[in-house]
Write a protein that holds these residues in place. Structure first.
Motif, short mmCIF file in Angstrom:
data_model
loop_
_atom_site.label_atom_id
_atom_site.label_comp_id
_atom_site.label_asym_id
_atom_site.label_seq_id
_atom_site.Cartn_x
_atom_site.Cartn_y
_atom_site.Cartn_z
N GLU A 81 0.84 -1.21 0.00
CA GLU A 81 0.00 0.00 0.00
C GLU A 81 0.87 1.25 0.00
O GLU A 81 0.59 2.22 -0.71
CB GLU A 81 -0.94 0.00 1.21
CG GLU A 81 -2.04 -1.04 1.10
CD GLU A 81 -2.87 -1.19 2.36
OE1 GLU A 81 -2.64 -0.44 3.35
OE2 GLU A 81 -3.76 -2.06 2.37
N LYS A 82 1.96 1.23 0.77
CA LYS A 82 2.89 2.37 0.79
C LYS A 82 3.56 2.54 -0.58
O LYS A 82 3.73 3.66 -1.05
CB LYS A 82 3.95 2.18 1.87
CG LYS A 82 3.42 2.32 3.28
CD LYS A 82 4.53 2.04 4.28
CE LYS A 82 4.01 2.03 5.69
NZ LYS A 82 5.07 1.68 6.66
N PHE A 83 3.95 1.42 -1.19
CA PHE A 83 4.56 1.51 -2.52
C PHE A 83 3.56 2.11 -3.51
O PHE A 83 3.91 3.01 -4.27
CB PHE A 83 5.02 0.13 -3.01
CG PHE A 83 5.69 0.19 -4.36
CD1 PHE A 83 7.06 0.34 -4.47
CD2 PHE A 83 4.94 0.13 -5.53
CE1 PHE A 83 7.68 0.43 -5.71
CE2 PHE A 83 5.55 0.21 -6.78
CZ PHE A 83 6.92 0.35 -6.87
N ASP A 84 2.34 1.62 -3.49
CA ASP A 84 1.31 2.12 -4.41
C ASP A 84 1.09 3.61 -4.24
O ASP A 84 0.91 4.34 -5.22
CB ASP A 84 0.00 1.37 -4.23
CG ASP A 84 0.07 -0.07 -4.75
OD1 ASP A 84 0.90 -0.33 -5.65
OD2 ASP A 84 -0.70 -0.92 -4.26
N ALA A 85 1.13 4.09 -3.00
CA ALA A 85 0.94 5.52 -2.74
C ALA A 85 2.10 6.36 -3.26
O ALA A 85 1.92 7.53 -3.59
CB ALA A 85 0.75 5.76 -1.24
N ARG A 86 3.29 5.76 -3.36
CA ARG A 86 4.49 6.49 -3.78
C ARG A 86 5.05 6.01 -5.11
O ARG A 86 6.15 6.38 -5.50
CB ARG A 86 5.58 6.31 -2.72
CG ARG A 86 5.22 6.91 -1.39
CD ARG A 86 6.24 6.62 -0.33
NE ARG A 86 7.61 6.84 -0.78
CZ ARG A 86 8.68 6.48 -0.09
NH1 ARG A 86 8.55 5.88 1.07
NH2 ARG A 86 9.88 6.71 -0.54
N ARG A 87 4.31 5.20 -5.82
CA ARG A 87 4.84 4.53 -7.01
C ARG A 87 5.43 5.47 -8.04
O ARG A 87 6.39 5.13 -8.71
CB ARG A 87 3.82 3.57 -7.62
CG ARG A 87 2.72 4.20 -8.40
CD ARG A 87 1.77 3.18 -9.03
NE ARG A 87 2.42 2.51 -10.13
CZ ARG A 87 2.66 1.19 -10.19
NH1 ARG A 87 2.24 0.40 -9.24
NH2 ARG A 87 3.28 0.68 -11.23
N GLU A 88 4.89 6.67 -8.18
CA GLU A 88 5.39 7.62 -9.19
C GLU A 88 6.81 8.11 -8.87
O GLU A 88 7.49 8.61 -9.75
CB GLU A 88 4.44 8.80 -9.33
CG GLU A 88 3.06 8.42 -9.85
CD GLU A 88 3.10 7.66 -11.17
OE1 GLU A 88 3.88 8.04 -12.07
OE2 GLU A 88 2.34 6.67 -11.30
N SER A 89 7.25 7.93 -7.62
CA SER A 89 8.60 8.35 -7.27
C SER A 89 9.64 7.29 -7.66
O SER A 89 10.84 7.53 -7.56
CB SER A 89 8.70 8.66 -5.78
OG SER A 89 8.55 7.48 -5.00
N PHE A 90 9.17 6.12 -8.12
CA PHE A 90 10.06 5.05 -8.56
C PHE A 90 10.16 5.03 -10.09
O PHE A 90 9.23 5.45 -10.77
CB PHE A 90 9.58 3.70 -8.04
CG PHE A 90 9.71 3.56 -6.55
CD1 PHE A 90 10.93 3.20 -5.98
CD2 PHE A 90 8.64 3.80 -5.71
CE1 PHE A 90 11.07 3.09 -4.60
CE2 PHE A 90 8.77 3.69 -4.34
CZ PHE A 90 9.99 3.33 -3.78
N SER A 91 11.27 4.53 -10.58
CA SER A 91 11.49 4.47 -12.02
C SER A 91 10.50 3.52 -12.68
O SER A 91 9.92 2.63 -12.03
CB SER A 91 12.91 4.00 -12.31
OG SER A 91 13.07 2.65 -11.90
N ALA A 92 10.34 3.69 -13.99
CA ALA A 92 9.47 2.80 -14.76
C ALA A 92 9.95 1.36 -14.63
O ALA A 92 9.12 0.43 -14.56
CB ALA A 92 9.45 3.24 -16.22
N LYS A 93 11.26 1.16 -14.57
CA LYS A 93 11.82 -0.19 -14.45
C LYS A 93 11.36 -0.86 -13.15
O LYS A 93 10.92 -2.00 -13.15
CB LYS A 93 13.34 -0.12 -14.51
CG LYS A 93 14.03 -1.45 -14.38
CD LYS A 93 15.54 -1.32 -14.47
CE LYS A 93 16.18 -2.68 -14.33
NZ LYS A 93 17.63 -2.62 -14.50
#
Length: 136
Positions: A81-93
């Protein structure tokens, strides 16, 4: 096994470039997390594993085999859930790896193969989702 034996064996197994990536990632993790560190015999096709444990739980595990290294990070429900909330801060890869990783009853087991040090900062952010750093 002691660290000196493993470092020499690791260098012979993965080569100089990947051994440097391994050491850079380890230094970055150890700068932010005080953990127990355990060398072990890998499983399956992996020759070695180097596990970071904190509070009786695994933070992450590095694996090595001939000419390859990989970081395993397991994300449970709250961490996903935390990743999903911040997913745009991670690279496309990393987003693609996350999206294509199967979710099991105990979480997503993200196997992240490393070819260079370009993902290290991002991997630390992923670990921050799993556990807050305890050295900063």
């Amino acid at each position: 096994m002691n660290d000196e034996f493993d470092r020499a064996a690791l260098l012979g197994l993965v080569g100089e470039q990947l051994a440097e990536v391994w050491q850079e990632l380890c230094a970055a993790i150890e700068a932010e997390y005080e953990t127990d560190r355990l060398w072990g015999k890998g499983f399956g096709c992996w020759t070695y594993e180097y596990k970071y444990r904190r509070g009786g739980k695994t933070l992450c595990t590095l694996y090595a085999k001939e000419n390859a290294i990989c970081l395993l990070v397991t994300l449970g429900r709250a961490e996903r859930e935390k990743f999903d909330a911040r997913r745009e801060s991670f690279s496309a890869k990393l987003q693609e790896l996350y999206d294509t990783t199967e979710t099991y009853h105990d979480g997503k087991w993200m196997w992240i193969e490393l070819r260079d040090s370009s993902l290290i900062d991002e991997l630390l952010e992923l670990l921050h989702i799993k556990r807050r750093p305890n050295r900063k």
